[in-house]
Design a protein around this motif. Sequence first.
Motif, PDB file in Angstrom:
ATOM      1  N   THR A  17       0.834  -1.210   0.000  1.00  0.00           N
ATOM      2  CA  THR A  17       0.000   0.000   0.000  1.00  0.00           C
ATOM      3  C   THR A  17       0.865   1.255   0.000  1.00  0.00           C
ATOM      4  O   THR A  17       0.591   2.220  -0.730  1.00  0.00           O
ATOM      5  CB  THR A  17      -0.926   0.016   1.227  1.00  0.00           C
ATOM      6  OG1 THR A  17      -1.709  -1.188   1.246  1.00  0.00           O
ATOM      7  CG2 THR A  17      -1.863   1.219   1.190  1.00  0.00           C
ATOM      8  N   ALA A  18       1.922   1.241   0.817  1.00  0.00           N
ATOM      9  CA  ALA A  18       2.846   2.382   0.852  1.00  0.00           C
ATOM     10  C   ALA A  18       3.502   2.579  -0.509  1.00  0.00           C
ATOM     11  O   ALA A  18       3.686   3.720  -0.974  1.00  0.00           O
ATOM     12  CB  ALA A  18       3.911   2.163   1.926  1.00  0.00           C
ATOM     13  N   MET A  19       3.835   1.481  -1.183  1.00  0.00           N
ATOM     14  CA  MET A  19       4.440   1.573  -2.505  1.00  0.00           C
ATOM     15  C   MET A  19       3.456   2.105  -3.535  1.00  0.00           C
ATOM     16  O   MET A  19       3.844   2.848  -4.459  1.00  0.00           O
ATOM     17  CB  MET A  19       4.969   0.204  -2.930  1.00  0.00           C
ATOM     18  CG  MET A  19       6.116  -0.299  -2.069  1.00  0.00           C
ATOM     19  SD  MET A  19       6.657  -1.975  -2.480  1.00  0.00           S
ATOM     20  CE  MET A  19       7.586  -1.662  -3.989  1.00  0.00           C
ATOM     21  N   SER A  20       2.189   1.752  -3.393  1.00  0.00           N
ATOM     22  CA  SER A  20       1.178   2.281  -4.322  1.00  0.00           C
ATOM     23  C   SER A  20       0.993   3.784  -4.111  1.00  0.00           C
ATOM     24  O   SER A  20       0.769   4.533  -5.075  1.00  0.00           O
ATOM     25  CB  SER A  20      -0.152   1.543  -4.142  1.00  0.00           C
ATOM     26  OG  SER A  20      -0.742   1.840  -2.897  1.00  0.00           O
ATOM     27  N   TYR A  21       1.097   4.231  -2.855  1.00  0.00           N
ATOM     28  CA  TYR A  21       1.019   5.670  -2.568  1.00  0.00           C
ATOM     29  C   TYR A  21       2.213   6.396  -3.188  1.00  0.00           C
ATOM     30  O   TYR A  21       2.065   7.499  -3.758  1.00  0.00           O
ATOM     31  CB  TYR A  21       0.982   5.909  -1.065  1.00  0.00           C
ATOM     32  CG  TYR A  21       1.067   7.372  -0.670  1.00  0.00           C
ATOM     33  CD1 TYR A  21       0.005   8.244  -0.938  1.00  0.00           C
ATOM     34  CD2 TYR A  21       2.214   7.878  -0.054  1.00  0.00           C
ATOM     35  CE1 TYR A  21       0.090   9.590  -0.588  1.00  0.00           C
ATOM     36  CE2 TYR A  21       2.297   9.220   0.294  1.00  0.00           C
ATOM     37  CZ  TYR A  21       1.232  10.064   0.029  1.00  0.00           C
ATOM     38  OH  TYR A  21       1.322  11.399   0.363  1.00  0.00           O
ATOM     39  N   ASP A  22       3.378   5.785  -3.111  1.00  0.00           N
ATOM     40  CA  ASP A  22       4.570   6.358  -3.738  1.00  0.00           C
ATOM     41  C   ASP A  22       4.368   6.523  -5.239  1.00  0.00           C
ATOM     42  O   ASP A  22       4.694   7.574  -5.814  1.00  0.00           O
ATOM     43  CB  ASP A  22       5.772   5.455  -3.468  1.00  0.00           C
ATOM     44  CG  ASP A  22       6.991   5.854  -4.278  1.00  0.00           C
ATOM     45  OD1 ASP A  22       7.565   6.916  -3.989  1.00  0.00           O
ATOM     46  OD2 ASP A  22       7.359   5.100  -5.201  1.00  0.00           O
TER      47      ASP A  22
END
Length: 316
Positions: A120-125
């Motif tokens: 999820t954090a990577m998708s936000y990035d």
Amino acid sequence: MGPDNLTKNQDFILIGLSSDPKTKIALFVLFSLVYTTSITGNMILIITTQLVKELHTPMYRFICNLSLLDITFTSVTVPKMLIGLLLDHKGGPSEISFAGCIIQLYVFMSLACTEFVSLTAMSYDRYVAICKPLHYTTLMNKKVCLLLAATSWAVGFLDPLAHTVVISQLPLCKPGILDHFYCDLSVVLNLSCVDKFFIEIMTYVVGSVVALPAFLLTLTSYIFIISSIFKISSSAGRHKAFSTCASHLTVVILFYGSVLIMHMRPSSQNLRAQDKPLSVLYTAIIPMLNPLIYSLRNKDVKKVLLKLTTGKRLSK
């Protein structure tokens, strides 16, 4: 001594993947190669992103974090499976203590939760990089990256803690034979003769606390990403924008797809035979594929690896 205490003071026996001696040898060789490839690939990705300044960007910090997660994730189950295949071939059972089983169960669930949050954090990035490129360096600085990575591990290991404690206190009245190659939740619960309705509801609730928001946030990020990509006028620009998130999207589809197939299908005795192959998919195969996906589909990583292997100096 009651059956509860008797079971908890004895080792459990892991049945493993197969009962055929010849098949066990083949499986041992196969998964030794899979595990070695997984560890080597992820370690190369970590070392490369740490040593090469060109890759000291938020995206590669998250890739490095994912590689560390994959190494830990596959190491929780695969080495024990390999030992089991080797011992079974020599005639001895693959055993694990009650405490070891509960620890393996807890760490496995924790790492699965951590991967949900990390993806999820990577998708936000990727959302910030494509939808808000002018604010990228502000919104995704090193401090924010470290905070998101630390949060993913903290949430992952806190979420199943209470759930694991409840499971460890369940009275166990069946023989400690686990028809799996690791201490899977459903197999451990099958050893208890009490009504498991509450613990099954708790399982879905605990899982949903992390998995559902993670899935919705990831889905929302990609809705905005795809919308922004379609608004780019040139085909070359659209291709370049999509290529920056293609690797992550592939990993997300593989991870969520395997988890959904494993846990959202109807519960049936006829389907239990599929549990082991599906478990192998997300405990061994996907951690091996992730570094290959990021290496083969990412031009920056391929460029750096090519220069490192050929001995050429990296451009500043």
